[in-house]
Design a protein around this motif. Sequence first.
Motif, PDB file in Angstrom:
ATOM      1  N   ALA A 180      -3.881  -6.344  -7.502  1.00  0.00           N
ATOM      2  CA  ALA A 180      -3.382  -5.042  -7.137  1.00  0.00           C
ATOM      3  C   ALA A 180      -3.169  -5.384  -5.361  1.00  0.00           C
ATOM      4  CB  ALA A 180      -4.275  -4.104  -7.243  1.00  0.00           C
ATOM      5  N   ALA A 181      -4.192  -5.797  -4.607  1.00  0.00           N
ATOM      6  CA  ALA A 181      -3.874  -5.995  -3.286  1.00  0.00           C
ATOM      7  C   ALA A 181      -2.748  -6.950  -3.026  1.00  0.00           C
ATOM      8  CB  ALA A 181      -5.061  -6.563  -2.621  1.00  0.00           C
ATOM      9  N   GLN A 182      -2.705  -7.843  -3.526  1.00  0.00           N
ATOM     10  CA  GLN A 182      -1.492  -9.004  -3.507  1.00  0.00           C
ATOM     11  C   GLN A 182      -0.169  -8.084  -3.665  1.00  0.00           C
ATOM     12  OE1 GLN A 182      -1.447 -11.986  -6.374  1.00  0.00           O
ATOM     13  NE2 GLN A 182      -3.608 -12.968  -5.796  1.00  0.00           N
ATOM     14  N   ALA A 183       0.185  -7.245  -4.416  1.00  0.00           N
ATOM     15  CA  ALA A 183       1.133  -6.406  -4.636  1.00  0.00           C
ATOM     16  C   ALA A 183       1.389  -5.408  -3.247  1.00  0.00           C
ATOM     17  CB  ALA A 183       1.355  -5.623  -5.929  1.00  0.00           C
ATOM     18  N   ASP A 215       3.525  -3.035   5.480  1.00  0.00           N
ATOM     19  CA  ASP A 215       3.980  -3.262   6.802  1.00  0.00           C
ATOM     20  C   ASP A 215       5.213  -2.548   6.879  1.00  0.00           C
ATOM     21  OD1 ASP A 215       5.340  -5.204   5.537  1.00  0.00           O
ATOM     22  OD2 ASP A 215       5.268  -6.465   7.055  1.00  0.00           O
ATOM     23  N   THR A 216       5.815  -2.028   5.975  1.00  0.00           N
ATOM     24  CA  THR A 216       7.083  -1.419   5.787  1.00  0.00           C
ATOM     25  C   THR A 216       7.056  -0.025   6.901  1.00  0.00           C
ATOM     26  OG1 THR A 216       8.940  -0.469   4.863  1.00  0.00           O
ATOM     27  CG2 THR A 216       6.997  -0.044   3.862  1.00  0.00           C
ATOM     28  N   LEU A 274     -11.183   1.717  -9.057  1.00  0.00           N
ATOM     29  CA  LEU A 274      -9.928   2.358  -9.737  1.00  0.00           C
ATOM     30  C   LEU A 274      -8.898   2.076  -8.802  1.00  0.00           C
ATOM     31  CD1 LEU A 274     -11.614   5.356 -11.430  1.00  0.00           C
ATOM     32  CD2 LEU A 274     -10.548   3.441 -12.418  1.00  0.00           C
ATOM     33  N   GLY A 275      -8.906   1.599  -7.525  1.00  0.00           N
ATOM     34  CA  GLY A 275      -7.714   1.349  -6.622  1.00  0.00           C
ATOM     35  C   GLY A 275      -8.255   1.535  -5.010  1.00  0.00           C
ATOM     36  N   ALA A 322      -6.165  -4.902   1.031  1.00  0.00           N
ATOM     37  CA  ALA A 322      -4.640  -5.074   1.578  1.00  0.00           C
ATOM     38  C   ALA A 322      -4.604  -4.347   2.962  1.00  0.00           C
ATOM     39  CB  ALA A 322      -3.756  -4.555   0.629  1.00  0.00           C
ATOM     40  N   GLY A 323      -5.659  -3.911   3.548  1.00  0.00           N
ATOM     41  CA  GLY A 323      -5.527  -2.977   4.679  1.00  0.00           C
ATOM     42  C   GLY A 323      -4.433  -1.821   4.643  1.00  0.00           C
TER      43      GLY A 323
END
Length: 379
Positions: free
Chosen positions: A47-50, A56-57, A70-71, A78-79
Amino acid sequence: MTNFRIGLVVNPLAGLGGSVALKGSDGAETAALAQQLGAEAKAPQRAAQALKEFVDTPHSWALLTGAGALGADSCALAGCDCQVVYSGAEPSTAADSKALTEALLKAGVDLLLFVGGDGTARDIYAVVPEEQPVLGIPAGVKIHSGVYAVSPRAAGKVVRQMLEGALTTVTHADVMDIDEAAFRQGTVRAKRYGEMLVPAELRYIQAVKMGGKESDEMVLADIAADVVEQMDDDVLYIMGSGSTVAAVMEELGLANTLLGVDVVKNGALVASDVTAQQLEKMVIDAQQEARLIVTVIGGQGHIFGRGNQQLSARLIAHLLQQSGKEALQVVATKTKLQQLQGKPLLVDTGDPEVDDQLCGLIRVTTGYHDEVFVQVDAP
């Protein structure tokens, strides 16, 4: 003002059974057994990879999710800032996935991201309305459904495109699942449960897996004869799952685990239906020269990351360092390759660096002394 609201549901138990050869993770008992056998949860990291693909958008967006595994844990990796709308029990169950999804729908999300396999897709399908856009991040063992991206990074790129306004079209895709009990006995029984609405970016969204065994036995026999002829003495051959590899085992006169991974050396069966941990001990710890023989999933094009999680990123990285891409032999009929309609073969090992090493042109054995070059991608 926040213009785009993203919901995230992570099934932290998804994919646990893959590395330890359990062929799935459905049910608390199977998940518990997988953990006893040494399996580690990969879904939060996937999930973090996604998330890292769009965190950063600069566009205005917010991410809503569940507490802990759960999330929220994935967001922390992922920061990524998030708003927690549901707290479930530990360990989580399918009921938690459904309850979190309902909470996210009530909060009003524009896109629902979920992390898991076909069982998770069924859980999401059970509660989302027909016109709610969703997108799956693959983390399960069984991924026959067309609602998943081809990899976690691909899912993140789709979200980024949506945030940037470059992707607006959506399409209905099938939710599929198979009988895990039959699957463990070597039988694939796929069933269509319905459809969900997904972004229509064909480069990043996987096709529904095509079932069935290759019918052209002569071509399979030719491929098998070529592979066996090239086998060297004292090399460990790791035989991936699928009917094309099964033809090689038949040529060798050896018992085969159709939906598992077997190991062969000097024409003899060394181990059957092995786990990722067993393979790493046999190859890495023992410093044994080894090669991988894998096939292509029909309709999808994956050679790693779908049904063969026993072939870990650590193992593949070791073999690439040992022998380069020569350590990998891909076997497939030309019919199966033509079904991809020019799309590349796909890799989703769980490690982006290993995926990148596998990208580029690779030789695929398609008959006796017959090879074609095919592009490998990790979108």
